[in-house]
Design a protein around this motif. Structure first.
Motif, mmCIF file in Angstrom:
data_model
loop_
_atom_site.group_PDB
_atom_site.id
_atom_site.type_symbol
_atom_site.label_atom_id
_atom_site.label_comp_id
_atom_site.label_asym_id
_atom_site.label_seq_id
_atom_site.Cartn_x
_atom_site.Cartn_y
_atom_site.Cartn_z
ATOM 1 N N GLY A 159 0.776 -1.232 0.000
ATOM 2 C CA GLY A 159 0.000 0.000 0.000
ATOM 3 C C GLY A 159 0.807 1.283 0.000
ATOM 4 O O GLY A 159 0.236 2.363 0.120
ATOM 5 N N CYS A 160 2.130 1.212 -0.151
ATOM 6 C CA CYS A 160 2.937 2.449 -0.098
ATOM 7 C C CYS A 160 3.076 3.126 -1.455
ATOM 8 O O CYS A 160 3.671 4.188 -1.548
ATOM 9 N N GLY A 161 2.556 2.513 -2.532
ATOM 10 C CA GLY A 161 2.559 3.175 -3.829
ATOM 11 C C GLY A 161 3.517 2.597 -4.848
ATOM 12 O O GLY A 161 3.811 3.242 -5.857
ATOM 13 N N LYS A 162 3.991 1.384 -4.630
ATOM 14 C CA LYS A 162 4.950 0.777 -5.573
ATOM 15 C C LYS A 162 4.316 0.596 -6.950
ATOM 16 O O LYS A 162 4.894 1.007 -7.963
ATOM 17 N N SER A 163 3.147 0.000 -6.991
ATOM 18 C CA SER A 163 2.471 -0.222 -8.271
ATOM 19 C C SER A 163 2.043 1.100 -8.896
ATOM 20 O O SER A 163 2.090 1.263 -10.121
ATOM 21 N N THR A 164 1.662 2.062 -8.075
ATOM 22 C CA THR A 164 1.288 3.381 -8.574
ATOM 23 C C THR A 164 2.490 4.044 -9.237
ATOM 24 O O THR A 164 2.360 4.680 -10.293
ATOM 25 N N LEU A 165 3.670 3.886 -8.653
ATOM 26 C CA LEU A 165 4.888 4.435 -9.251
ATOM 27 C C LEU A 165 5.133 3.810 -10.628
ATOM 28 O O LEU A 165 5.432 4.521 -11.590
ATOM 29 N N LEU A 166 4.983 2.495 -10.734
ATOM 30 C CA LEU A 166 5.177 1.839 -12.027
ATOM 31 C C LEU A 166 4.182 2.362 -13.058
ATOM 32 O O LEU A 166 4.531 2.604 -14.209
ATOM 33 N N ARG A 167 2.927 2.533 -12.657
ATOM 34 C CA ARG A 167 1.914 3.042 -13.592
ATOM 35 C C ARG A 167 2.202 4.485 -13.997
ATOM 36 O O ARG A 167 1.904 4.894 -15.119
ATOM 37 N N ALA A 168 2.804 5.272 -13.084
ATOM 38 C CA ALA A 168 3.191 6.642 -13.431
ATOM 39 C C ALA A 168 4.328 6.624 -14.450
ATOM 40 O O ALA A 168 4.317 7.395 -15.418
ATOM 41 N N ILE A 169 5.292 5.723 -14.266
ATOM 42 C CA ILE A 169 6.391 5.599 -15.231
ATOM 43 C C ILE A 169 5.849 5.113 -16.571
ATOM 44 O O ILE A 169 6.254 5.585 -17.630
ATOM 45 N N LEU A 170 4.910 4.181 -16.537
ATOM 46 C CA LEU A 170 4.292 3.662 -17.755
ATOM 47 C C LEU A 170 3.532 4.765 -18.499
ATOM 48 O O LEU A 170 3.508 4.793 -19.718
ATOM 49 N N GLY A 171 2.919 5.672 -17.736
ATOM 50 C CA GLY A 171 2.168 6.769 -18.336
ATOM 51 C C GLY A 171 0.672 6.592 -18.302
ATOM 52 O O GLY A 171 -0.057 7.408 -18.851
ATOM 53 N N THR A 172 0.191 5.547 -17.647
ATOM 54 C CA THR A 172 -1.258 5.340 -17.570
ATOM 55 C C THR A 172 -1.884 6.113 -16.409
ATOM 56 O O THR A 172 -3.085 6.369 -16.428
ATOM 57 N N HIS A 173 -1.094 6.466 -15.409
ATOM 58 C CA HIS A 173 -1.579 7.203 -14.239
ATOM 59 C C HIS A 173 -0.597 8.338 -13.944
ATOM 60 O O HIS A 173 0.314 8.160 -13.125
ATOM 61 N N PRO A 174 -0.745 9.484 -14.617
ATOM 62 C CA PRO A 174 0.180 10.591 -14.373
ATOM 63 C C PRO A 174 0.169 11.000 -12.899
ATOM 64 O O PRO A 174 -0.872 10.930 -12.247
ATOM 65 N N PRO A 175 1.321 11.407 -12.372
ATOM 66 C CA PRO A 175 1.376 11.789 -10.962
ATOM 67 C C PRO A 175 0.546 13.042 -10.692
ATOM 68 O O PRO A 175 0.412 13.912 -11.557
ATOM 69 N N SER A 176 -0.024 13.131 -9.486
ATOM 70 C CA SER A 176 -0.810 14.310 -9.115
ATOM 71 C C SER A 176 0.111 15.467 -8.738
ATOM 72 O O SER A 176 -0.305 16.622 -8.732
ATOM 73 N N ASP A 177 1.356 15.161 -8.432
ATOM 74 C CA ASP A 177 2.337 16.184 -8.098
ATOM 75 C C ASP A 177 3.689 15.740 -8.639
ATOM 76 O O ASP A 177 4.002 14.541 -8.636
ATOM 77 N N GLY A 178 4.472 16.671 -9.141
ATOM 78 C CA GLY A 178 5.767 16.310 -9.701
ATOM 79 C C GLY A 178 5.612 15.789 -11.122
ATOM 80 O O GLY A 178 4.582 15.957 -11.756
ATOM 81 N N LYS A 179 6.680 15.169 -11.617
ATOM 82 C CA LYS A 179 6.626 14.634 -12.975
ATOM 83 C C LYS A 179 7.581 13.458 -13.096
ATOM 84 O O LYS A 179 8.524 13.309 -12.335
ATOM 85 N N VAL A 180 7.325 12.636 -14.094
ATOM 86 C CA VAL A 180 8.182 11.512 -14.436
ATOM 87 C C VAL A 180 8.909 11.900 -15.711
ATOM 88 O O VAL A 180 8.272 12.292 -16.695
ATOM 89 N N VAL A 181 10.237 11.785 -15.699
ATOM 90 C CA VAL A 181 11.039 12.141 -16.855
ATOM 91 C C VAL A 181 11.885 10.936 -17.243
ATOM 92 O O VAL A 181 12.552 10.334 -16.391
ATOM 93 N N VAL A 182 11.835 10.578 -18.515
ATOM 94 C CA VAL A 182 12.628 9.465 -19.033
ATOM 95 C C VAL A 182 13.760 10.055 -19.866
ATOM 96 O O VAL A 182 13.514 10.832 -20.795
ATOM 97 N N TYR A 183 14.987 9.696 -19.508
ATOM 98 C CA TYR A 183 16.165 10.144 -20.252
ATOM 99 C C TYR A 183 16.623 9.024 -21.162
ATOM 100 O O TYR A 183 16.713 7.872 -20.746
ATOM 101 N N LYS A 184 16.926 9.384 -22.397
ATOM 102 C CA LYS A 184 17.381 8.403 -23.373
ATOM 103 C C LYS A 184 18.838 8.679 -23.694
ATOM 104 O O LYS A 184 19.268 9.838 -23.697
ATOM 105 N N PRO A 185 19.604 7.622 -23.967
ATOM 106 C CA PRO A 185 21.024 7.819 -24.283
ATOM 107 C C PRO A 185 21.220 8.787 -25.440
ATOM 108 O O PRO A 185 20.515 8.726 -26.446
#
Length: 186
Positions: A3-29
């Motif tokens: 219940g601490c948000g592990k799966s929610t974090l994965l879904r935010a990285i996936l892009g199906t559940h954008p975070p309510s605060d902050g942002k997820v940034v993917v860096y590519k080589p």
């Protein structure tokens, strides 16, 4: 803990559940600026805790469905069904067969999900994600409902992906996989 948000974090990285605060940034080589994740993208794949396979498709068809849907449109599938059947289908099934061999299911390509054990279904789900060639693979409790022997088989599979990364780096290439695993298994 649960219940601490592990799966929610994965879904935010996936892009199906954008975070309510902050942002997820993917860096590519090679790209100095990262891409802010706002929607799902092909560069990210996920294997959920409760994986879903189509019960009416064989193992290889379940794995090949992703490229089929990605590389064709609905009108194109209807109008050009014979073209897909003739050309792309062979390619997609060959890729699926190769991945199923890699995950240890080469002898189960014609089986349906109800004919597979839980561990076998989990490996099909991993192959489904890998066939899309994501640069980031997200695994949500991939070993949760598996017996010890099957868990060990899947851990060895993930180690083989790590070995692929090491081989790529040794050859001067970019590693093909970034894997983020959420698990309770130490």
């Amino acid at each position: 803990p649960s219940g601490c948000g592990k799966s929610t974090l994965l879904r935010a990285i996936l892009g199906t559940h954008p975070p309510s605060d902050g942002k997820v940034v993917v860096y590519k080589p090679g790209e100095p600026l990262g891409e802010v994740v706002t929607t799902p993208g092909r560069d990210r794949g996920i294997v959920y805790q409760r994986y879903a396979l189509f019960p009416f498709l064989t193992t290889r068809e379940n794995v090949a469905i992703g490229p089929k849907l990605d590389e064709t449109s609905i009108p194109g599938r209807l109008a050009g069904a014979f073209t897909w059947w003739k050309d792309l289908r062979k390619q997609h099934l060959a890729e699926a067969d190769a991945l199923l061999e890699k995950v240890g299911l080469g002898d189960a390509i014609h089986r349906y999900p109800h004919e597979l054990s839980g561990g076998m279904r989990q490996r099909v789900a991993i192959a489904q994600a890998l066939i899309m060639k994501p640069s980031i693979l997200l695994l949500d409790e991939p070993f949760g409902a598996l017996d010890e022997a099957t868990r060990e088989e899947l851990q060895l599979l993930l180690l083989s992906l790590y070995e692929d990364n090491c081989n790529a780096k040794a050859n001067g290439d970019l590693p093909p996989y970034t894997i983020l695993i959420v698990t309770h298994e130490l």
